[in-house]
Write a protein that holds these residues in place. Sequence first.
Motif, PDB file in Angstrom:
ATOM      1  N   VAL A   1       5.368 -59.614  51.439  1.00 40.02           N
ATOM      2  CA  VAL A   1       5.306 -57.945  52.800  1.00 40.02           C
ATOM      3  C   VAL A   1       4.205 -57.248  51.576  1.00 40.02           C
ATOM      4  O   VAL A   1       5.356 -56.385  50.469  1.00 40.02           O
ATOM      5  CB  VAL A   1       5.971 -57.532  53.242  1.00 40.02           C
ATOM      6  CG1 VAL A   1       5.433 -56.429  54.005  1.00 40.02           C
ATOM      7  CG2 VAL A   1       7.146 -58.472  53.658  1.00 40.02           C
ATOM      8  N   LYS A   2       3.510 -56.773  52.108  1.00 38.46           N
ATOM      9  CA  LYS A   2       2.263 -55.103  51.542  1.00 38.46           C
ATOM     10  C   LYS A   2       2.917 -54.274  52.256  1.00 38.46           C
ATOM     11  O   LYS A   2       2.726 -54.316  53.428  1.00 38.46           O
ATOM     12  CB  LYS A   2       1.301 -55.437  51.080  1.00 38.46           C
ATOM     13  CG  LYS A   2       0.541 -54.538  50.585  1.00 38.46           C
ATOM     14  CD  LYS A   2      -1.048 -54.622  50.906  1.00 38.46           C
ATOM     15  CE  LYS A   2      -1.222 -53.122  50.529  1.00 38.46           C
ATOM     16  NZ  LYS A   2      -2.895 -53.359  49.812  1.00 38.46           N
ATOM     17  N   VAL A   3       4.170 -53.248  51.490  1.00 37.59           N
ATOM     18  CA  VAL A   3       3.938 -52.130  52.996  1.00 37.59           C
ATOM     19  C   VAL A   3       2.814 -50.869  52.753  1.00 37.59           C
ATOM     20  O   VAL A   3       2.479 -50.265  51.962  1.00 37.59           O
ATOM     21  CB  VAL A   3       4.890 -51.050  51.629  1.00 37.59           C
ATOM     22  CG1 VAL A   3       5.328 -49.679  52.375  1.00 37.59           C
ATOM     23  CG2 VAL A   3       6.381 -52.115  51.662  1.00 37.59           C
ATOM     24  N   ALA A   4       1.900 -51.236  53.322  1.00 35.59           N
ATOM     25  CA  ALA A   4       0.524 -50.763  53.936  1.00 35.59           C
ATOM     26  C   ALA A   4       0.936 -49.505  54.441  1.00 35.59           C
ATOM     27  O   ALA A   4      -0.466 -48.085  53.705  1.00 35.59           O
ATOM     28  CB  ALA A   4       0.091 -51.325  54.897  1.00 35.59           C
ATOM     29  N   MET A   5       1.828 -48.878  55.193  1.00 37.67           N
ATOM     30  CA  MET A   5       1.313 -47.340  55.567  1.00 37.67           C
ATOM     31  C   MET A   5       3.175 -47.695  55.655  1.00 37.67           C
ATOM     32  O   MET A   5       3.539 -47.587  56.251  1.00 37.67           O
ATOM     33  CB  MET A   5       1.417 -46.895  56.434  1.00 37.67           C
ATOM     34  CG  MET A   5       1.218 -45.748  57.206  1.00 37.67           C
ATOM     35  SD  MET A   5       0.438 -45.351  58.690  1.00 37.67           S
ATOM     36  CE  MET A   5      -1.635 -46.199  58.312  1.00 37.67           C
ATOM     37  N   LEU A   6       3.491 -46.097  55.159  1.00 41.29           N
ATOM     38  CA  LEU A   6       4.881 -45.759  55.199  1.00 41.29           C
ATOM     39  C   LEU A   6       5.063 -44.329  54.558  1.00 41.29           C
ATOM     40  O   LEU A   6       5.110 -43.621  54.326  1.00 41.29           O
ATOM     41  CB  LEU A   6       6.351 -46.479  53.899  1.00 41.29           C
ATOM     42  CG  LEU A   6       7.603 -46.098  54.591  1.00 41.29           C
ATOM     43  CD1 LEU A   6       8.233 -46.928  56.057  1.00 41.29           C
ATOM     44  CD2 LEU A   6       8.116 -47.016  53.098  1.00 41.29           C
ATOM     45  N   ASN A   7       5.509 -43.595  55.932  1.00 44.91           N
ATOM     46  CA  ASN A   7       5.977 -42.140  56.360  1.00 44.91           C
ATOM     47  C   ASN A   7       7.062 -41.781  57.350  1.00 44.91           C
ATOM     48  O   ASN A   7       7.268 -42.791  57.966  1.00 44.91           O
ATOM     49  CB  ASN A   7       4.654 -41.557  56.128  1.00 44.91           C
ATOM     50  CG  ASN A   7       3.725 -41.441  57.833  1.00 44.91           C
ATOM     51  OD1 ASN A   7       4.338 -41.391  58.689  1.00 44.91           O
ATOM     52  ND2 ASN A   7       2.789 -42.060  57.318  1.00 44.91           N
TER      53      ASN A   7
END
Length: 202
Positions: free
Chosen positions: A87-93
């Motif tokens: 899994v690639k964490v493309a966006m996380l906020n």
Amino acid sequence: MKSKILLTVFALCFTFINQVFANGFMEVARVSKIHGTAFVKASGHQEKLKESAEIAEGMEVTIPKKGDFIEIKFQNGHLVRLVGAKVKVAMLNPKNTLFELIKGKIFSAIKPLTENETFVVKTKNVSFAVRGTRYYIDESKKSSYLCVCEGVVAAKFPTSEIDVKKDEDLTVNSKKGEFKATPASKMMIDMGNKVFGEMGVL
């Protein structure tokens, strides 16, 4: 004079902290459980993943063996299990999450979202937008499979969108064609609920 300086410094610190939280630099998610071996890659460097490690935007998580898994707990209460996945964490906020599921399974228990929040899992064939639900996705070379155990998931294609509801599933083997949700088999629903039970969300 000293009191004024202290007040000014305090005000500046308070403003900075608020900006940090507002811009999403606060901790959003951590690894709460590991079964087996997992690796994380960030800025070109790969290392073994450990419990309590922070998950951040830009990371790539790999779990080589099919039966191994990690669980990721979010500050807002979301809980995700990755099984034999990449899994690639493309966006996380604090308000927006975008995972790119390259292979393997993701089981997600997502708290109800506000209008300004998003939780999306993208595969090679489709994007799954969550609206507060329990579901799992199985990404293989041949297809993207979704099973919804609770709530609703929106499957988004370039030119269309399908709502997949509780006890329904969807199989997508390309980005083209007409797709529709169908009743999920008892076996697939039971498998999902078994995992969610292990995760402690049932």
